[in-house]
Scaffold this active site. Sequence first.
Site, PDB file in Angstrom:
ATOM      1  N   GLY A  78       2.251 117.123  54.096  1.00 36.56           N
ATOM      2  CA  GLY A  78       3.315 116.417  54.797  1.00 36.56           C
ATOM      3  C   GLY A  78       2.932 114.983  55.119  1.00 36.56           C
ATOM      4  CB  VAL A  80       1.319 112.389  51.104  1.00 42.60           C
ATOM      5  CG1 VAL A  80       0.238 113.076  51.925  1.00 42.60           C
ATOM      6  CG2 VAL A  80       2.179 113.412  50.370  1.00 42.60           C
ATOM      7  N   GLY A  81       4.448 110.823  51.361  1.00 39.11           N
ATOM      8  CA  GLY A  81       5.423 110.049  50.591  1.00 39.11           C
ATOM      9  C   GLY A  81       6.078 110.827  49.465  1.00 39.11           C
ATOM     10  CB  THR A  83      11.049 112.137  50.661  1.00 40.42           C
ATOM     11  OG1 THR A  83      10.882 113.421  51.257  1.00 40.42           O
ATOM     12  CG2 THR A  83      12.532 111.818  50.548  1.00 40.42           C
ATOM     13  CB  SER A  84       9.160 107.419  48.993  1.00 39.44           C
ATOM     14  OG  SER A  84       9.565 107.212  50.324  1.00 39.44           O
ATOM     15  CG  ASP A 106      10.489 119.353  54.027  1.00 39.97           C
ATOM     16  OD1 ASP A 106      10.540 120.227  54.914  1.00 39.97           O
ATOM     17  OD2 ASP A 106       9.677 118.410  54.032  1.00 39.97           O
TER      18      ASP A 106
END
Length: 392
Positions: A78, A80-81, A83-84, A106
Site C-alpha cells: 500500500g 507505493v503508487g 493506482t497512478s 481495492d
Amino acid sequence: MATASSLLRHIYKPQFHKFSSTKFGTSIFNSYSNHINPNPLALPSQVRSVVTAMETVAGFDEMVSGSQRKYYMLGGKGGVGKTSCAASLAVKFANHGHPTIVVSTDPAHSLSDSFDQDLSGGGLVPVQGVDSPLYALEINPEKTREEFRSASENGEGGVKSLMDSMGLGMLANQLGELKLGELLDTPPPGLDEAIAISKVMQFVDSQEYSKFRRIVFDTAPTGHTLRLLSLPDFLDASIGKMMKLKKKLSSATAALKSAFGKGEPQLDSNDKLEQLRERMVKVRDLFRNSETTEFVIVTIPTVMALSESSRLCASLLKEKVPVRRLIVNQLLPPSETDCKFCAMKRKDQMRALDMIKKDSELAKLKLIESPLIDVEIRGVPALKFMGDIVWR
C-alpha cells in the site's frame, strides 16, 4: 486565454517553486506543459515519448502490440503508487488505439482521485480526454458482499418458512443451530476482490464490451492479493460443502413438500453458488494464462517495501501467475544542488536497489525505474505525462 504553461504554474505554483529550480525539474515541467490540453473536453494529440534521467525501458511496444485482449494487474504494498501506475498505463493504451477498461478492486478506492473524476457507483464510467475509448470502474465492496449473501437467501430461509408453516418449528430451530445462514452470510477473506474481477469478466464476455482489448486492474495491497490467489481452491472446498449440505436439506424439504402437496423445491440458491464457484475458477485461469495476463509488481526503493515485493513475487510464481516487470517508483532523480538530505536518501535508495540484484526472484524481472515527481499526478494530462516516463 491562459497558456498551458501558465495554467500549470497556477495549479502547481507551490510545488514548482523549488521543483523547477533543478535541471531535471525544468525538463519535467517543460515536458508536462507540452502535454496539457487547454481544452480538457477536446481530444488531445498523440502522446510523445519523454526522455528522462532513468534509462530503463518497460517494453511498452511489446505490451501494446497485437489485437488480442490482454489483462494487466498491478499490485504491491500500500502507498507505493499502484493506482497512478495503473491509470497511466490505461491512458497510454487508449492513446495507442486500444479501447481500455481500468478497474480498481481495492476497497479503499483512489482511482477517482487519480483521474480527478467521480467513478463511484459500481458501473463503467467513460474517461474524457483520450484518443480511444477508456472506461474506469470502482467496485463497490458492499454490493459484492450483497451478491454473495443473496446466494443463500432462498436456501435456509425457505426451509425454515416451510417447516414453520407445517408446525415443525422445533425442527427448524434445531437446524438453525447449524448456523448455516451465518456460514453463508459471512464472506471469506479476499472475496471482494475476486467477485470484482469476476464481475469485470461479465463485462468483457458480453458482446457490448467485446471491443475492449486492454483490461488494467488496480489491485488491493499485497495481503488482499495473496488471499485472492488461494480463494478459488478455498471456494471449491467450502462452497462445495455448503452446496452438499443445502442439497441434503433440499432433499428433506422435497419429501416434506411431497407429503403436504407443496410441489417441487426451488434450487435457485444452489445454482447461484455454482455460478459463483465457476466464476472463481475463471479468475484463477485468468491469473495463470501467460499468453493474455501479466502481473506487474509496483514498489518503492525501501528495504521494507522490497522485502514485501520479494514475498509477493515468490507467491505469484508459486501460484503460476505470470510476472515479468517490477516498477520501482519514487526514485530521487540526480540533483545539482548540495542537499545532504537528498544525498542520504539517494544513498539509502541505491542500497535498496542493490537488494533487487541479489534477490533470486526480483532479479529475474524487467526493472522499470520511475522517478519521484514533485507534482501531484492527478487528471488525464498528468497521467499522460507519467505514462511517458514509466511505460517506454
